[in-house]
Enzyme design. Structure first.
Site, PDB file in Angstrom:
ATOM      1  N   SER A  99      -8.777   1.189   5.512  1.00 19.46           N
ATOM      2  CA  SER A  99      -8.176   0.325   4.501  1.00 19.46           C
ATOM      3  C   SER A  99      -8.998   0.378   3.229  1.00 19.46           C
ATOM      4  CB  SER A  99      -8.132  -1.112   5.034  1.00 19.46           C
ATOM      5  OG  SER A  99      -7.896  -2.027   3.987  1.00 19.46           O
TER       6      SER A  99
ATOM      7  N   ASP B 288       0.785  -1.230   0.000  1.00 16.26           N
ATOM      8  CA  ASP B 288       0.000   0.000   0.000  1.00 16.26           C
ATOM      9  C   ASP B 288       0.820   1.283   0.000  1.00 16.26           C
ATOM     10  OD1 ASP B 288      -2.023  -1.790   0.121  1.00 16.26           O
ATOM     11  OD2 ASP B 288      -2.916  -1.044   1.968  1.00 16.26           O
TER      12      ASP B 288
ATOM     13  N   GLU C 172      -5.271   2.825   9.895  1.00 17.69           N
ATOM     14  CA  GLU C 172      -6.457   2.320   9.211  1.00 17.69           C
ATOM     15  C   GLU C 172      -7.304   1.507  10.183  1.00 17.69           C
ATOM     16  OE1 GLU C 172      -4.509   1.879   4.746  1.00 17.69           O
ATOM     17  OE2 GLU C 172      -4.994   0.090   5.901  1.00 17.69           O
TER      18      GLU C 172
END
Length: 560
Positions: free
Chosen positions: A476, A129, A450
């Site tokens: 997320s 990510d 997140e």
């Protein structure tokens, strides 16, 4: 674009030429380079390879294939690595505070390597990510000829006759706590959800950012959706190496590609596909490095006029591997281009425009992964920017798959994620409540964690449409439901979220873009006057540095 430059070795000559550089060449020769290698441009091949996460597990192989392409283009590739945090493993505990911080460290580390070693060009390879935006921040900041390469999606797992992803496992935790899933069923799901190398399989943050980077024009057409284990990967890796050599020969730099129109193309793609809210944070940050003005209002403006056409998980039905089967991101881009939603004249790393790259691309019939723009899933895009008395500087929600867009309920306030998760799994959160998790912003967390563990548990317990969640932290890409993040100003900076109390009524009105605390303005101001900033959670180390330097999520949570 066909151009040539007089000297593609302007940077590397600082370390490869002249008698005074004999010590430098001696060091390079020790790595296996010879006379011919030192006469060619030096190209950094940066990857976030590690054995921590499946997202990055194979990037050393991708880098090897990229190097072949660089050599074929008459360059000398030199490989190096940077860090990469596994968000999925860091989720739900202190480790998630390191995730967004790692984006800045990745960017800084790649910048420092390219500057220190005088590389002429750069190929940046990433899989997880924060490594994707971290690499793109470095590319925009350095502005040396560069191409980005995504490591590719994981394949879906298979459980009881259906495709599953890591998101299903997080939701299964809530189902298990509710007694709707047995120990044995949870264990079986855990063992099959992630079958090998690649990034999380839905349109979660990594796949979202890969799609956005392709729409920006900084990766090769069609590369974003190719799975990590696809037999076609070696070819696209080699082509990426060849592409960076053409850019170097032509003197084409990233900021010629990373224009305002390119960012509008990326935002359009983000909201047409149902991508992660993290895309907002990262595109704002990349634009800042590229010197392109971009604001939250741009995301909302574009989303209001862009149709949602890709039915992607978590809000939809399909994985990134499914998208690849019908032609990948170019099919989405072509549909948007033909509908008049993209800037076709935007330049890309192929040296051609977006429109030129998409000639010949057609949306296949007899499939519903990508809809025609005339028959969209919804007529508007999947991101909304809310504001109001609870979020004066804005907040973000992903609307893909969300059926309840207006919600009013009493606040249930938590000072950190762990407390909220504990309350959810022990059934102390009830339908109709608005869960507020604060002091999780960029500065207050620090690191803007997140909340997938919390939202996954809510969905697993069947509360996904009956409980709203608001935070100054993030979500997320696997999150769906009534989840509003990036509330700004954050609690640590004295935003109104800092003084919400249990039982205060909160109204969420997505169609009208409102997020309001139903407390009289004079009462809110009285509470804020009495409020005192909490003590920093860290006084030394990387997290303390980050908290001291980071800005608002409304500007991308960049370190100033």
């Amino acid at each position: 674009m066909v151009r040539t430059i007089a000297d593609p070795r302007t940077r590397s000559r600082q370390v490869t030429e002249g008698p005074e550089r004999a010590p430098h060449r001696a060091m390079l020769r020790a790595t296996g380079l010879g006379d011919d290698d030192l006469r060619r441009p030096l190209v950094g091949v940066a990857s976030s390879w590690n054995e921590v996460t499946p997202c990055n597990l194979h990037l050393d192989v991708d880098a090897r294939d990229v190097k072949q392409g660089v050599r074929a283009g008459k360059g000398t590739p030199i490989q190096f690595t940077t860090i990469a945090v596994s968000d999925a493993i860091a989720m739900g505990h202190e480790g998630m505070k390191a995730s967004l911080v790692s984006r800045e460290i990745i960017a800084d580390s790649v910048e420092l390597m390219v500057v220190a070693e005088a590389f002429d060009a750069l190929v940046a390879i990433a899989g997880c990510d924060k490594s994707l935006p971290g690499m793109m921040l470095a590319i925009a900041r350095l502005n040396v000829p560069a191409v980005f390469l995504y490591g590719g999606t994981i394949m879906p797992g298979h459980f009881d006759g259906r495709d599953v992803t890591i998101g299903d496992v997080y939701e299964a935790v809530g189902a298990h706590a509710e007694g709707r899933m047995t120990d044995e069923e949870l264990y079986r799901l855990e063992c099959v959800a992630c079958p090998g190398a690649g990034s999380c399989g839905g349109l979660f943050t990594a796949n979202t950012m890969a799609s956005c980077v392709e729409a920006l024009g900084m990766s090769l057409p069609g590369s974003a959706a190719i799975p990590a284990v696809d037999p076609g990967r070696p070819q696209v890796c080699r082509e990426t190496g060849e592409a960076v050599m053409r850019l170097l020969a032509g003197g084409v730099r990233p900021r010629e590609i990373l224009t305002r129109k390119a960012f509008e193309n990326a935002i359009t793609t983000l909201v047409a596909m149902g991508g992660s809210t993290n895309g907002v944070l990262h595109l704002l940050a990349i634009a800042r490095e590229a010197g392109v003005p971009l604001a939250l209002a741009d995301f909302d403006r574009i989303s209001r006029k862009t149709p949602h056409i890709a039915d992607m998980r978590p809000g939809g039905r399909y994985t990134m591997a499914d998208l690849q089967k019908v032609g990948g991101v170019p099919v989405v881009l072509k549909e948007l281009l033909d509908g008049g939603f993209l800037h076709g004249e935007a330049l890309t790393v192929t040296g051609r425009t977006m429109a030129e790259n998409l000639k010949g691309v057609r949306r296949p019939e007899q499939q519903d992964v990508v809809r025609p723009v005339g028959r969209p899933i919804t007529p508007t895009g999947t991101l909304a920017v809310l504001s109001g008395s609870l979020a004066p500087e804005g907040a973000v929600i992903k609307t893909a798959g969300v059926r309840r867009l207006v919600f009013r309920g009493p606040a249930r306030v938590f000072e950190r994620e762990e407390d909220a998760f504990d309350a959810v799994v022990h059934r102390r959160v009830t339908p109709g409540q608005v869960v507020v998790i604060r002091n999780e912003g960029p500065k207050g967390g620090p690191g803007m964690r997140e909340m997938l563990a919390v939202t996954g548990a809510l969905f697993g317990q069947g509360l996904g449409e009956d409980v709203a969640l608001i935070t100054d932290g993030r979500f997320s890409g696997a999150t769906h439901g009534i989840s509003i993040g990036h509330v700004a100003p954050e609690a640590a900076n004295g935003g109104p979220i800092a003084v919400v109390r249990d039982g205060d009524m909160i109204t969420i009105d997505v169609p009208n873009r409102r997020l309001d605390l139903e407390v009289p303005a004079e009462e809110v101001q009285s509470r804020l006057r009495a409020w005192r900033a909490p003590e920093p959670r860290y006084r030394t180390g990387a997290l303390a540095k980050y908290a001291a330097l980071v800005g608002s999520s409304a500007q991308g949570a960049v370190c100033l």
